[in-house]
Design a protein around this motif. Structure first.
Motif, PDB file in Angstrom:
ATOM      1  N   TYR A  10      15.076  31.646  28.992  1.00 54.51           N
ATOM      2  CA  TYR A  10      15.650  31.880  30.321  1.00 54.51           C
ATOM      3  C   TYR A  10      15.092  33.193  30.840  1.00 54.51           C
ATOM      4  O   TYR A  10      15.184  34.226  30.179  1.00 54.51           O
ATOM      5  CB  TYR A  10      17.185  31.935  30.247  1.00 54.51           C
ATOM      6  CG  TYR A  10      17.817  30.584  29.979  1.00 54.51           C
ATOM      7  CD1 TYR A  10      18.158  29.746  31.029  1.00 54.51           C
ATOM      8  CD2 TYR A  10      18.041  30.143  28.680  1.00 54.51           C
ATOM      9  CE1 TYR A  10      18.730  28.498  30.800  1.00 54.51           C
ATOM     10  CE2 TYR A  10      18.609  28.899  28.438  1.00 54.51           C
ATOM     11  CZ  TYR A  10      18.955  28.082  29.497  1.00 54.51           C
ATOM     12  OH  TYR A  10      19.516  26.851  29.269  1.00 54.51           O
TER      13      TYR A  10
ATOM     14  N   CYS B 273      27.673  20.879  19.379  1.00 54.78           N
ATOM     15  CA  CYS B 273      26.746  21.853  19.947  1.00 54.78           C
ATOM     16  C   CYS B 273      25.966  21.228  21.103  1.00 54.78           C
ATOM     17  O   CYS B 273      25.107  20.385  20.878  1.00 54.78           O
ATOM     18  CB  CYS B 273      25.767  22.330  18.884  1.00 54.78           C
ATOM     19  SG  CYS B 273      26.554  23.000  17.417  1.00 54.78           S
TER      20      CYS B 273
ATOM     21  N   PHE C 256      16.601  31.735  23.125  1.00 47.61           N
ATOM     22  CA  PHE C 256      17.704  31.284  22.278  1.00 47.61           C
ATOM     23  C   PHE C 256      17.181  30.222  21.326  1.00 47.61           C
ATOM     24  O   PHE C 256      16.585  29.229  21.757  1.00 47.61           O
ATOM     25  CB  PHE C 256      18.840  30.719  23.127  1.00 47.61           C
ATOM     26  CG  PHE C 256      19.417  31.725  24.081  1.00 47.61           C
ATOM     27  CD1 PHE C 256      20.172  32.792  23.615  1.00 47.61           C
ATOM     28  CD2 PHE C 256      19.190  31.630  25.446  1.00 47.61           C
ATOM     29  CE1 PHE C 256      20.688  33.744  24.485  1.00 47.61           C
ATOM     30  CE2 PHE C 256      19.708  32.565  26.333  1.00 47.61           C
ATOM     31  CZ  PHE C 256      20.458  33.629  25.850  1.00 47.61           C
TER      32      PHE C 256
ATOM     33  N   ALA D 243      15.063  27.765  23.655  1.00 41.84           N
ATOM     34  CA  ALA D 243      15.153  27.755  25.119  1.00 41.84           C
ATOM     35  C   ALA D 243      14.839  29.151  25.636  1.00 41.84           C
ATOM     36  O   ALA D 243      15.292  30.138  25.064  1.00 41.84           O
ATOM     37  CB  ALA D 243      16.536  27.322  25.571  1.00 41.84           C
TER      38      ALA D 243
ATOM     39  N   GLU E 142      30.538  24.843  20.276  1.00 40.68           N
ATOM     40  CA  GLU E 142      29.780  26.079  20.469  1.00 40.68           C
ATOM     41  C   GLU E 142      28.967  25.962  21.754  1.00 40.68           C
ATOM     42  O   GLU E 142      28.023  25.175  21.811  1.00 40.68           O
ATOM     43  CB  GLU E 142      28.818  26.295  19.293  1.00 40.68           C
ATOM     44  CG  GLU E 142      29.488  26.504  17.955  1.00 40.68           C
ATOM     45  CD  GLU E 142      30.320  27.769  17.924  1.00 40.68           C
ATOM     46  OE1 GLU E 142      29.843  28.809  18.404  1.00 40.68           O
ATOM     47  OE2 GLU E 142      31.458  27.697  17.438  1.00 40.68           O
TER      48      GLU E 142
ATOM     49  N   TYR F  65      26.370  27.278  23.190  1.00 40.71           N
ATOM     50  CA  TYR F  65      25.218  28.162  23.025  1.00 40.71           C
ATOM     51  C   TYR F  65      24.535  28.408  24.371  1.00 40.71           C
ATOM     52  O   TYR F  65      24.346  27.473  25.149  1.00 40.71           O
ATOM     53  CB  TYR F  65      24.198  27.526  22.086  1.00 40.71           C
ATOM     54  CG  TYR F  65      24.685  27.312  20.681  1.00 40.71           C
ATOM     55  CD1 TYR F  65      25.258  28.352  19.962  1.00 40.71           C
ATOM     56  CD2 TYR F  65      24.558  26.075  20.058  1.00 40.71           C
ATOM     57  CE1 TYR F  65      25.698  28.161  18.659  1.00 40.71           C
ATOM     58  CE2 TYR F  65      24.987  25.879  18.752  1.00 40.71           C
ATOM     59  CZ  TYR F  65      25.554  26.929  18.062  1.00 40.71           C
ATOM     60  OH  TYR F  65      25.968  26.731  16.782  1.00 40.71           O
ATOM     61  N   PRO F  66      24.121  29.653  24.628  1.00 44.32           N
ATOM     62  CA  PRO F  66      23.405  29.942  25.885  1.00 44.32           C
ATOM     63  C   PRO F  66      22.069  29.204  25.987  1.00 44.32           C
ATOM     64  O   PRO F  66      21.454  29.191  27.038  1.00 44.32           O
ATOM     65  CB  PRO F  66      23.217  31.457  25.848  1.00 44.32           C
ATOM     66  CG  PRO F  66      23.527  31.895  24.469  1.00 44.32           C
ATOM     67  CD  PRO F  66      24.366  30.852  23.829  1.00 44.32           C
ATOM     68  N   LEU F  67      21.656  28.572  24.888  1.00 47.57           N
ATOM     69  CA  LEU F  67      20.490  27.689  24.891  1.00 47.57           C
ATOM     70  C   LEU F  67      20.611  26.587  25.931  1.00 47.57           C
ATOM     71  O   LEU F  67      19.632  26.182  26.563  1.00 47.57           O
ATOM     72  CB  LEU F  67      20.402  27.050  23.486  1.00 47.57           C
ATOM     73  CG  LEU F  67      19.421  25.939  23.196  1.00 47.57           C
ATOM     74  CD1 LEU F  67      18.204  26.528  22.480  1.00 47.57           C
ATOM     75  CD2 LEU F  67      20.033  24.864  22.299  1.00 47.57           C
ATOM     76  N   ALA F  68      21.826  26.078  26.101  1.00 45.55           N
ATOM     77  CA  ALA F  68      22.036  24.812  26.804  1.00 45.55           C
ATOM     78  C   ALA F  68      22.227  24.943  28.310  1.00 45.55           C
ATOM     79  O   ALA F  68      22.185  23.942  29.024  1.00 45.55           O
ATOM     80  CB  ALA F  68      23.240  24.080  26.206  1.00 45.55           C
TER      81      ALA F  68
END
Lengths: 263, 240
Positions: free
Chosen positions: B47, A136, B117, B45, A80, A82-85
Protein backbone atom coordinates in the motif's frame (compact mmCIF):
# COMPACT_ATOMS: atom_id res chain seq x y z
CA UNK A 1 -27.29 13.08 7.57
CA UNK A 2 -25.32 14.39 4.63
CA UNK A 3 -25.81 12.32 1.54
CA UNK A 4 -22.58 11.42 -0.20
CA UNK A 5 -22.31 11.31 -4.00
CA UNK A 6 -21.81 7.59 -3.77
CA UNK A 7 -24.98 7.13 -1.74
CA UNK A 8 -27.01 9.26 -4.17
CA UNK A 9 -25.78 7.11 -7.00
CA UNK A 10 -26.58 3.89 -5.18
CA UNK A 11 -30.11 4.97 -4.20
CA UNK A 12 -30.88 6.12 -7.75
CA UNK A 13 -30.00 2.65 -8.97
CA UNK A 14 -31.98 0.98 -6.20
CA UNK A 15 -35.09 2.88 -7.34
CA UNK A 16 -34.72 1.00 -10.62
CA UNK A 17 -34.27 -2.28 -8.76
CA UNK A 18 -30.59 -2.44 -9.60
CA UNK A 19 -27.20 -2.41 -7.89
CA UNK A 20 -24.04 -0.55 -8.89
CA UNK A 21 -22.63 -3.72 -10.43
CA UNK A 22 -25.86 -4.67 -12.18
CA UNK A 23 -27.04 -7.27 -9.67
CA UNK A 24 -30.56 -7.54 -8.31
CA UNK A 25 -31.12 -6.46 -4.70
CA UNK A 26 -31.26 -10.01 -3.34
CA UNK A 27 -28.51 -11.39 -5.57
CA UNK A 28 -25.13 -12.65 -4.30
CA UNK A 29 -21.94 -12.48 -6.32
CA UNK A 30 -20.31 -15.77 -7.36
CA UNK A 31 -19.60 -17.85 -4.23
CA UNK A 32 -16.94 -20.57 -4.05
CA UNK A 33 -15.65 -22.80 -1.25
CA UNK A 34 -12.34 -24.67 -1.39
CA UNK A 35 -11.23 -27.09 1.33
CA UNK A 36 -7.80 -28.03 2.68
CA UNK A 37 -5.93 -24.84 1.77
CA UNK A 38 -3.40 -24.91 4.65
CA UNK A 39 -1.76 -28.23 5.44
CA UNK A 40 -0.68 -27.51 9.02
CA UNK A 41 -4.19 -26.58 10.08
CA UNK A 42 -6.35 -29.51 11.17
CA UNK A 43 -9.01 -28.06 8.89
CA UNK A 44 -9.08 -25.14 6.49
CA UNK A 45 -11.11 -23.49 3.77
CA UNK A 46 -11.01 -20.61 1.35
CA UNK A 47 -14.22 -18.74 0.57
CA UNK A 48 -14.58 -16.29 -2.26
CA UNK A 49 -17.64 -14.08 -2.67
CA UNK A 50 -16.96 -12.07 -5.81
CA UNK A 51 -13.61 -10.36 -5.20
CA UNK A 52 -13.80 -10.88 -1.45
CA UNK A 53 -11.54 -13.69 -0.28
CA UNK A 54 -11.05 -15.15 3.19
CA UNK A 55 -9.13 -18.12 4.55
CA UNK A 56 -10.23 -19.89 7.73
CA UNK A 57 -8.23 -22.46 9.64
CA UNK A 58 -8.93 -24.78 12.57
CA UNK A 59 -6.32 -25.75 15.16
CA UNK A 60 -6.94 -28.54 17.65
CA UNK A 61 -5.00 -28.53 20.91
CA UNK A 62 -5.38 -30.42 24.16
CA UNK A 63 -5.99 -28.26 27.23
CA UNK A 64 -7.72 -28.26 30.59
CA UNK A 65 -11.46 -27.59 30.91
CA UNK A 66 -13.05 -24.67 32.73
CA UNK A 67 -13.78 -25.65 36.32
CA UNK A 68 -17.51 -24.99 35.94
CA UNK A 69 -17.67 -27.17 32.81
CA UNK A 70 -15.32 -30.05 33.55
CA UNK A 71 -16.68 -32.34 30.83
CA UNK A 72 -16.82 -29.88 27.93
CA UNK A 73 -14.30 -28.90 25.30
CA UNK A 74 -14.17 -25.33 24.06
CA UNK A 75 -14.54 -23.60 20.75
CA UNK A 76 -13.28 -20.14 19.98
CA UNK A 77 -13.63 -18.13 16.81
CA UNK A 78 -11.40 -15.18 15.93
CA UNK A 79 -11.10 -12.85 12.96
CA UNK A 80 -7.85 -11.08 12.08
CA UNK A 81 -8.41 -7.98 9.97
CA UNK A 82 -4.89 -7.85 8.54
CA UNK A 83 -4.03 -4.54 6.84
CA UNK A 84 -3.02 -6.78 3.92
CA UNK A 85 -6.65 -7.10 2.89
CA UNK A 86 -7.80 -3.48 2.71
CA UNK A 87 -6.39 0.05 2.88
CA UNK A 88 -8.99 0.69 5.58
CA UNK A 89 -7.61 -1.88 8.04
CA UNK A 90 -4.87 -0.60 10.30
CA UNK A 91 -1.98 -2.42 11.89
CA UNK A 92 -1.99 -2.76 15.63
CA UNK A 93 -4.50 -3.94 18.23
CA UNK A 94 -7.84 -5.24 16.93
CA UNK A 95 -10.27 -2.48 15.99
CA UNK A 96 -13.85 -2.49 17.21
CA UNK A 97 -14.96 -3.55 13.71
CA UNK A 98 -12.69 -6.55 13.89
CA UNK A 99 -13.95 -7.45 17.33
CA UNK A 100 -17.59 -7.12 16.30
CA UNK A 101 -17.02 -9.28 13.23
CA UNK A 102 -15.30 -11.97 15.31
CA UNK A 103 -18.04 -11.86 17.95
CA UNK A 104 -20.82 -12.14 15.38
CA UNK A 105 -19.20 -15.13 13.69
CA UNK A 106 -18.45 -16.67 17.09
CA UNK A 107 -22.07 -16.21 18.15
CA UNK A 108 -23.27 -17.84 14.96
CA UNK A 109 -21.17 -20.94 15.59
CA UNK A 110 -20.26 -21.40 19.25
CA UNK A 111 -23.40 -20.02 20.85
CA UNK A 112 -25.49 -21.74 18.23
CA UNK A 113 -24.15 -25.06 19.48
CA UNK A 114 -22.62 -26.03 16.14
CA UNK A 115 -20.23 -28.38 17.91
CA UNK A 116 -21.00 -30.97 20.59
CA UNK A 117 -18.74 -29.65 23.35
CA UNK A 118 -19.22 -32.75 25.48
CA UNK A 119 -17.78 -34.91 22.71
CA UNK A 120 -14.61 -32.80 22.93
CA UNK A 121 -13.94 -34.02 26.47
CA UNK A 122 -11.06 -36.51 26.68
CA UNK A 123 -10.84 -36.92 30.46
CA UNK A 124 -13.34 -35.22 32.75
CA UNK A 125 -11.83 -32.33 34.67
CA UNK A 126 -8.41 -32.96 33.14
CA UNK A 127 -8.21 -32.96 29.37
CA UNK A 128 -10.33 -31.52 26.62
CA UNK A 129 -9.92 -30.50 23.02
CA UNK A 130 -9.70 -26.79 22.37
CA UNK A 131 -10.98 -25.93 18.90
CA UNK A 132 -9.64 -22.61 17.60
CA UNK A 133 -11.09 -21.24 14.40
CA UNK A 134 -9.28 -18.25 12.95
CA UNK A 135 -10.54 -16.35 9.95
CA UNK A 136 -8.17 -14.21 7.91
CA UNK A 137 -9.45 -11.97 5.11
CA UNK A 138 -7.06 -11.78 2.14
CA UNK A 139 -9.01 -9.22 0.12
CA UNK A 140 -12.01 -7.21 1.34
CA UNK A 141 -14.37 -6.18 -1.46
CA UNK A 142 -17.37 -6.19 0.84
CA UNK A 143 -19.52 -8.60 2.87
CA UNK A 144 -16.78 -9.98 5.11
CA UNK A 145 -19.49 -10.98 7.60
CA UNK A 146 -21.00 -13.66 5.41
CA UNK A 147 -17.68 -14.73 3.89
CA UNK A 148 -16.17 -15.15 7.37
CA UNK A 149 -19.15 -17.12 8.65
CA UNK A 150 -19.21 -19.46 5.67
CA UNK A 151 -15.42 -19.96 5.81
CA UNK A 152 -15.57 -20.77 9.52
CA UNK A 153 -18.20 -23.49 9.10
CA UNK A 154 -16.39 -24.88 6.04
CA UNK A 155 -13.07 -25.09 7.94
CA UNK A 156 -14.82 -26.84 10.83
CA UNK A 157 -16.32 -29.34 8.39
CA UNK A 158 -12.88 -29.93 6.87
CA UNK A 159 -11.16 -30.61 10.22
CA UNK A 160 -9.87 -34.02 11.31
CA UNK A 161 -8.41 -34.86 14.71
CA UNK A 162 -4.66 -35.44 14.85
CA UNK A 163 -3.40 -38.75 16.22
CA UNK A 164 -3.03 -39.02 19.99
CA UNK A 165 -0.20 -41.31 21.06
CA UNK A 166 -0.52 -43.79 23.93
CA UNK A 167 1.37 -41.45 26.25
CA UNK A 168 -1.22 -38.74 25.60
CA UNK A 169 0.90 -36.49 23.38
CA UNK A 170 -0.53 -35.26 20.11
CA UNK A 171 1.18 -36.34 16.93
CA UNK A 172 0.33 -33.51 14.53
CA UNK A 173 2.10 -35.21 11.65
CA UNK A 174 -0.54 -37.91 11.55
CA UNK A 175 -4.18 -37.10 11.10
CA UNK A 176 -7.03 -39.49 11.88
CA UNK A 177 -10.19 -39.73 9.79
CA UNK A 178 -12.33 -38.55 12.69
CA UNK A 179 -14.13 -35.26 11.98
CA UNK A 180 -15.20 -32.76 14.62
CA UNK A 181 -18.48 -33.59 16.42
CA UNK A 182 -20.61 -31.21 14.36
CA UNK A 183 -24.23 -30.93 15.44
CA UNK A 184 -25.43 -28.04 13.33
CA UNK A 185 -24.19 -26.03 10.39
CA UNK A 186 -25.34 -22.45 10.89
CA UNK A 187 -24.94 -20.09 7.94
CA UNK A 188 -24.96 -16.37 8.70
CA UNK A 189 -26.45 -14.00 6.15
CA UNK A 190 -26.32 -10.25 6.62
CA UNK A 191 -29.15 -8.16 5.21
CA UNK A 192 -28.44 -4.44 4.80
CA UNK A 193 -30.96 -1.60 4.69
CA UNK A 194 -30.35 1.44 2.48
CA UNK A 195 -33.29 3.81 2.84
CA UNK A 196 -36.28 1.52 2.40
CA UNK A 197 -34.47 -1.07 0.33
CA UNK A 198 -32.96 -4.30 1.58
CA UNK A 199 -29.90 -5.80 -0.08
CA UNK A 200 -27.56 -8.72 0.51
CA UNK A 201 -23.85 -9.16 -0.24
CA UNK A 202 -22.83 -5.48 -0.55
CA UNK A 203 -19.64 -4.27 -2.20
CA UNK A 204 -17.50 -1.74 -0.29
CA UNK A 205 -19.31 1.34 -1.61
CA UNK A 206 -22.68 -0.11 -0.65
CA UNK A 207 -21.50 -1.05 2.84
CA UNK A 208 -20.47 2.55 3.42
CA UNK A 209 -23.88 3.81 2.31
CA UNK A 210 -26.09 1.53 4.38
CA UNK A 211 -28.15 2.66 7.34
CA UNK A 212 -28.45 -0.57 9.27
CA UNK A 213 -27.68 -4.24 8.94
CA UNK A 214 -28.89 -7.43 10.53
CA UNK A 215 -26.85 -10.64 10.57
CA UNK A 216 -29.08 -13.70 10.86
CA UNK A 217 -27.53 -17.14 11.27
CA UNK A 218 -29.88 -19.96 10.41
CA UNK A 219 -29.86 -23.75 10.22
CA UNK A 220 -30.90 -26.02 7.37
CA UNK A 221 -34.44 -26.30 8.82
CA UNK A 222 -34.78 -22.51 8.90
CA UNK A 223 -34.36 -22.17 12.66
CA UNK A 224 -32.62 -18.91 13.55
CA UNK A 225 -29.60 -19.40 15.81
CA UNK A 226 -27.95 -15.98 16.12
CA UNK A 227 -28.73 -12.32 15.50
CA UNK A 228 -26.73 -9.13 15.47
CA UNK A 229 -28.01 -5.71 14.49
CA UNK A 230 -25.40 -3.26 13.31
CA UNK A 231 -25.21 0.20 11.81
CA UNK A 232 -26.40 3.53 13.16
CA UNK A 233 -30.04 3.54 12.07
CA UNK A 234 -33.05 1.75 13.50
CA UNK A 235 -34.94 -1.26 12.26
CA UNK A 236 -38.70 -1.77 12.46
CA UNK A 237 -40.22 -5.12 13.32
CA UNK A 238 -41.47 -5.22 9.70
CA UNK A 239 -37.86 -4.79 8.56
CA UNK A 240 -36.83 -7.74 10.71
CA UNK A 241 -39.65 -9.82 9.27
CA UNK A 242 -38.51 -9.22 5.69
CA UNK A 243 -34.80 -9.48 6.51
CA UNK A 244 -35.26 -12.84 8.19
CA UNK A 245 -37.13 -14.33 5.22
CA UNK A 246 -34.41 -13.10 2.90
CA UNK A 247 -31.60 -14.42 5.10
CA UNK A 248 -33.12 -17.88 5.44
CA UNK A 249 -33.61 -18.12 1.67
CA UNK A 250 -30.05 -16.98 0.97
CA UNK A 251 -28.58 -19.30 3.61
CA UNK A 252 -30.02 -22.17 1.63
CA UNK A 253 -28.16 -21.02 -1.50
CA UNK A 254 -24.87 -20.65 0.38
CA UNK A 255 -25.31 -23.99 2.12
CA UNK A 256 -25.36 -25.66 -1.29
CA UNK A 257 -21.88 -24.20 -1.96
CA UNK A 258 -20.46 -26.28 0.89
CA UNK A 259 -20.64 -29.22 -1.51
CA UNK A 260 -20.71 -32.90 -0.63
CA UNK A 261 -19.55 -32.27 2.92
CA UNK A 262 -22.77 -30.40 3.69
CA UNK A 263 -25.88 -31.95 5.10
CA UNK B 1 26.24 -40.79 10.23
CA UNK B 2 26.09 -39.33 6.76
CA UNK B 3 23.01 -37.44 5.50
CA UNK B 4 22.60 -39.27 2.20
CA UNK B 5 19.01 -38.72 1.11
CA UNK B 6 16.78 -35.69 1.61
CA UNK B 7 13.86 -36.32 3.93
CA UNK B 8 11.21 -35.16 1.45
CA UNK B 9 12.74 -37.13 -1.45
CA UNK B 10 14.36 -34.26 -3.33
CA UNK B 11 17.01 -35.60 -5.70
CA UNK B 12 19.88 -33.28 -4.88
CA UNK B 13 21.05 -31.19 -1.95
CA UNK B 14 20.62 -28.05 -4.00
CA UNK B 15 17.17 -28.86 -5.40
CA UNK B 16 14.51 -26.35 -4.37
CA UNK B 17 11.01 -27.41 -3.41
CA UNK B 18 8.36 -26.72 -6.11
CA UNK B 19 7.71 -22.98 -6.45
CA UNK B 20 4.64 -21.13 -7.65
CA UNK B 21 4.30 -17.36 -7.81
CA UNK B 22 1.57 -14.99 -8.94
CA UNK B 23 1.43 -11.20 -9.11
CA UNK B 24 -1.73 -9.21 -8.45
CA UNK B 25 -3.69 -11.48 -6.10
CA UNK B 26 -5.19 -8.81 -3.81
CA UNK B 27 -7.26 -6.29 -5.75
CA UNK B 28 -7.61 -3.78 -2.88
CA UNK B 29 -3.81 -3.39 -2.60
CA UNK B 30 -1.64 -1.17 -4.82
CA UNK B 31 0.51 -4.21 -5.55
CA UNK B 32 0.40 -7.80 -4.38
CA UNK B 33 1.79 -11.28 -4.86
CA UNK B 34 1.58 -14.90 -3.75
CA UNK B 35 4.73 -17.00 -3.43
CA UNK B 36 4.73 -20.66 -2.46
CA UNK B 37 7.77 -22.91 -2.02
CA UNK B 38 6.96 -26.45 -0.93
CA UNK B 39 4.39 -26.10 1.85
CA UNK B 40 5.43 -22.57 2.80
CA UNK B 41 3.13 -19.96 1.30
CA UNK B 42 3.16 -16.16 1.59
CA UNK B 43 0.84 -13.38 0.52
CA UNK B 44 2.27 -9.88 0.25
CA UNK B 45 0.34 -6.64 -0.23
CA UNK B 46 1.83 -3.22 -0.90
CA UNK B 47 0.00 0.00 0.00
CA UNK B 48 1.52 3.30 -1.03
CA UNK B 49 3.50 5.39 -1.45
CA UNK B 50 1.00 7.10 0.88
CA UNK B 51 1.15 9.71 3.61
CA UNK B 52 3.02 8.52 6.69
CA UNK B 53 1.43 8.79 10.11
CA UNK B 54 2.54 9.67 12.73
CA UNK B 55 4.15 12.68 11.13
CA UNK B 56 7.22 12.60 13.33
CA UNK B 57 8.24 9.39 11.52
CA UNK B 58 8.28 11.18 8.17
CA UNK B 59 11.60 11.59 6.35
CA UNK B 60 11.72 14.90 4.38
CA UNK B 61 14.27 13.62 1.86
CA UNK B 62 12.75 10.30 0.83
CA UNK B 63 9.98 7.78 1.35
CA UNK B 64 10.10 5.10 4.02
CA UNK B 65 9.64 1.36 3.55
CA UNK B 66 7.72 -0.35 6.35
CA UNK B 67 7.26 -4.13 6.56
CA UNK B 68 4.98 -6.27 8.65
CA UNK B 69 5.34 -10.08 8.78
CA UNK B 70 2.63 -12.20 10.32
CA UNK B 71 1.91 -15.92 10.49
CA UNK B 72 -1.78 -16.78 10.36
CA UNK B 73 -2.81 -18.44 13.65
CA UNK B 74 -3.30 -21.85 12.02
CA UNK B 75 -0.26 -21.73 9.72
CA UNK B 76 2.21 -23.74 11.81
CA UNK B 77 2.45 -27.36 12.85
CA UNK B 78 1.06 -28.06 16.34
CA UNK B 79 0.22 -25.08 18.51
CA UNK B 80 -1.83 -22.15 17.33
CA UNK B 81 0.20 -18.99 16.76
CA UNK B 82 -1.35 -16.39 19.02
CA UNK B 83 -2.37 -13.24 17.16
CA UNK B 84 -0.76 -9.95 18.04
CA UNK B 85 2.83 -8.77 17.99
CA UNK B 86 5.55 -11.08 19.24
CA UNK B 87 9.32 -10.69 19.28
CA UNK B 88 9.94 -13.19 16.50
CA UNK B 89 7.50 -11.52 14.10
CA UNK B 90 8.83 -8.07 14.94
CA UNK B 91 12.41 -9.09 14.25
CA UNK B 92 11.47 -10.79 10.98
CA UNK B 93 9.54 -7.66 9.94
CA UNK B 94 12.67 -5.63 10.60
CA UNK B 95 15.08 -7.89 8.69
CA UNK B 96 12.55 -8.11 5.84
CA UNK B 97 12.56 -4.32 5.59
CA UNK B 98 16.35 -4.30 5.49
CA UNK B 99 16.39 -7.09 2.90
CA UNK B 100 14.13 -5.17 0.51
CA UNK B 101 15.15 -1.55 1.07
CA UNK B 102 18.50 -1.61 -0.84
CA UNK B 103 16.81 -2.08 -4.24
CA UNK B 104 14.14 0.58 -3.72
CA UNK B 105 14.46 4.17 -4.87
CA UNK B 106 12.04 6.24 -2.77
CA UNK B 107 13.68 9.66 -3.11
CA UNK B 108 10.78 10.98 -5.19
CA UNK B 109 8.39 10.29 -2.28
CA UNK B 110 9.44 12.55 0.61
CA UNK B 111 7.41 12.10 3.82
CA UNK B 112 5.61 9.10 2.33
CA UNK B 113 5.51 5.46 3.36
CA UNK B 114 5.38 2.27 1.36
CA UNK B 115 3.72 -0.38 3.51
CA UNK B 116 4.38 -4.05 2.84
CA UNK B 117 2.17 -6.56 4.64
CA UNK B 118 3.19 -10.21 4.54
CA UNK B 119 0.81 -12.95 5.74
CA UNK B 120 1.56 -16.66 5.75
CA UNK B 121 -1.35 -19.12 5.57
CA UNK B 122 0.91 -22.19 5.66
CA UNK B 123 4.52 -22.67 6.79
CA UNK B 124 7.10 -25.44 6.52
CA UNK B 125 10.35 -23.53 7.22
CA UNK B 126 11.76 -20.72 5.09
CA UNK B 127 8.85 -18.41 5.84
CA UNK B 128 10.82 -15.17 6.03
CA UNK B 129 12.46 -15.95 2.67
CA UNK B 130 9.11 -16.77 1.06
CA UNK B 131 7.73 -13.51 2.49
CA UNK B 132 10.62 -11.52 1.02
CA UNK B 133 10.18 -13.18 -2.41
CA UNK B 134 6.44 -12.37 -2.37
CA UNK B 135 7.06 -8.81 -1.16
CA UNK B 136 9.58 -8.18 -3.90
CA UNK B 137 7.09 -9.19 -6.61
CA UNK B 138 4.37 -7.14 -4.91
CA UNK B 139 6.58 -4.02 -4.83
CA UNK B 140 7.25 -4.38 -8.56
CA UNK B 141 3.52 -4.95 -9.15
CA UNK B 142 2.80 -1.71 -7.26
CA UNK B 143 5.16 0.16 -9.59
CA UNK B 144 7.51 1.26 -6.81
CA UNK B 145 10.82 2.33 -8.40
CA UNK B 146 13.29 -0.54 -7.98
CA UNK B 147 16.67 -1.32 -9.49
CA UNK B 148 16.12 -5.09 -9.18
CA UNK B 149 13.99 -7.71 -7.45
CA UNK B 150 15.13 -9.46 -4.28
CA UNK B 151 15.43 -13.25 -4.17
CA UNK B 152 15.59 -15.18 -0.94
CA UNK B 153 15.99 -18.78 0.15
CA UNK B 154 17.67 -20.59 3.00
CA UNK B 155 20.86 -22.58 2.83
CA UNK B 156 22.81 -24.36 5.54
CA UNK B 157 24.03 -27.68 6.71
CA UNK B 158 22.19 -30.89 7.52
CA UNK B 159 24.45 -33.53 9.03
CA UNK B 160 27.57 -33.62 6.84
CA UNK B 161 25.94 -31.99 3.78
CA UNK B 162 25.58 -28.42 2.64
CA UNK B 163 22.00 -27.99 1.42
CA UNK B 164 19.69 -25.37 -0.03
CA UNK B 165 16.06 -24.70 0.99
CA UNK B 166 15.66 -26.62 4.24
CA UNK B 167 12.18 -27.76 5.28
CA UNK B 168 11.05 -28.43 8.87
CA UNK B 169 12.08 -32.06 8.74
CA UNK B 170 15.61 -31.04 7.80
CA UNK B 171 15.76 -28.31 10.40
CA UNK B 172 14.79 -30.96 12.96
CA UNK B 173 17.45 -33.47 11.79
CA UNK B 174 18.96 -35.00 14.92
CA UNK B 175 21.77 -37.27 13.70
CA UNK B 176 24.28 -34.48 13.19
CA UNK B 177 24.80 -30.73 13.21
CA UNK B 178 22.18 -28.52 11.52
CA UNK B 179 22.45 -24.90 10.48
CA UNK B 180 19.79 -22.79 8.86
CA UNK B 181 20.97 -19.71 6.98
CA UNK B 182 18.28 -17.52 5.43
CA UNK B 183 19.78 -15.45 2.65
CA UNK B 184 18.38 -12.66 0.48
CA UNK B 185 20.25 -11.39 -2.55
CA UNK B 186 20.18 -8.76 -5.25
CA UNK B 187 20.37 -11.18 -8.17
CA UNK B 188 22.03 -8.81 -10.65
CA UNK B 189 24.98 -8.02 -8.37
CA UNK B 190 25.09 -11.00 -6.01
CA UNK B 191 25.07 -8.68 -2.99
CA UNK B 192 23.48 -10.02 0.18
CA UNK B 193 20.67 -8.08 1.87
CA UNK B 194 19.70 -10.71 4.48
CA UNK B 195 22.03 -13.08 6.26
CA UNK B 196 21.17 -14.86 9.47
CA UNK B 197 22.06 -18.21 10.96
CA UNK B 198 20.88 -20.64 13.61
CA UNK B 199 22.99 -23.66 14.50
CA UNK B 200 26.62 -24.39 13.72
CA UNK B 201 28.75 -24.58 10.59
CA UNK B 202 32.44 -24.41 9.68
CA UNK B 203 33.79 -21.39 7.84
CA UNK B 204 34.57 -23.62 4.84
CA UNK B 205 31.03 -24.98 4.70
CA UNK B 206 29.56 -21.51 5.15
CA UNK B 207 31.42 -20.26 2.10
CA UNK B 208 30.32 -23.36 0.18
CA UNK B 209 26.71 -22.76 1.24
CA UNK B 210 26.81 -19.14 0.06
CA UNK B 211 28.25 -20.25 -3.27
CA UNK B 212 25.57 -22.91 -3.77
CA UNK B 213 22.69 -20.65 -2.76
CA UNK B 214 23.67 -18.07 -5.36
CA UNK B 215 22.82 -20.52 -8.13
CA UNK B 216 19.43 -21.24 -6.57
CA UNK B 217 18.68 -17.53 -6.56
CA UNK B 218 18.62 -17.50 -10.36
CA UNK B 219 15.91 -20.13 -10.35
CA UNK B 220 13.81 -18.04 -7.95
CA UNK B 221 14.53 -14.90 -9.98
CA UNK B 222 13.08 -16.55 -13.11
CA UNK B 223 9.90 -17.56 -11.26
CA UNK B 224 9.48 -14.03 -9.90
CA UNK B 225 10.02 -12.44 -13.31
CA UNK B 226 7.59 -14.87 -14.93
CA UNK B 227 4.94 -14.00 -12.35
CA UNK B 228 5.27 -10.35 -13.35
CA UNK B 229 5.35 -11.14 -17.06
CA UNK B 230 2.16 -13.17 -16.71
CA UNK B 231 0.41 -10.13 -15.31
CA UNK B 232 2.05 -7.61 -17.65
CA UNK B 233 2.49 -9.53 -20.92
CA UNK B 234 3.03 -6.39 -23.02
CA UNK B 235 5.74 -4.96 -20.77
CA UNK B 236 8.46 -7.45 -21.70
CA UNK B 237 10.77 -5.27 -23.80
CA UNK B 238 13.69 -5.16 -21.39
CA UNK B 239 16.74 -7.38 -21.78
CA UNK B 240 16.12 -11.05 -21.48
Amino acid sequence: MMMSESRKHITEYLKKGLRLDGRKLDEFREVSVEYGVSKNAEGSARVKIGGTEVIAGVKLNIGTPYSDRPDEGTLMVGVELYPLASPEFEAGPPSIDSIELARVVDRGIREAGAIDNKALCIEKGEKIWIVSVDICPINDEGNLFDAAGLAAIAAIMDAKFPKVEKDGTVNYKERTKTPLPIKKRPIPITVWRIGNDLIVDPINEEEKSTDARLTIASLSDGVICALQKGGDATLTVEDVDKMTDLAIAKAKDLRSKLGGKSK
Amino acid sequence: MSYTKRVDGRKSFTELRPITAKAGVIARADGSAYFKIGNTAAYAAVYGPRELHPRNKQIPTRGLLRCDYVMMPFSGMGDRVRPGPNRRAKEISMVTQKALDPVLDLQDYPNAVVDVFICLPETDAGSRCAGICAASIALADAGVPMKDLICAVSTGQVGDKVVVDLDYAEEAYSDGPVSDIPVAMIPSTGELTLLQMDGEISKKDLMEALKLVKESMNEIYEVQKNALKDKYPAGGDDDE
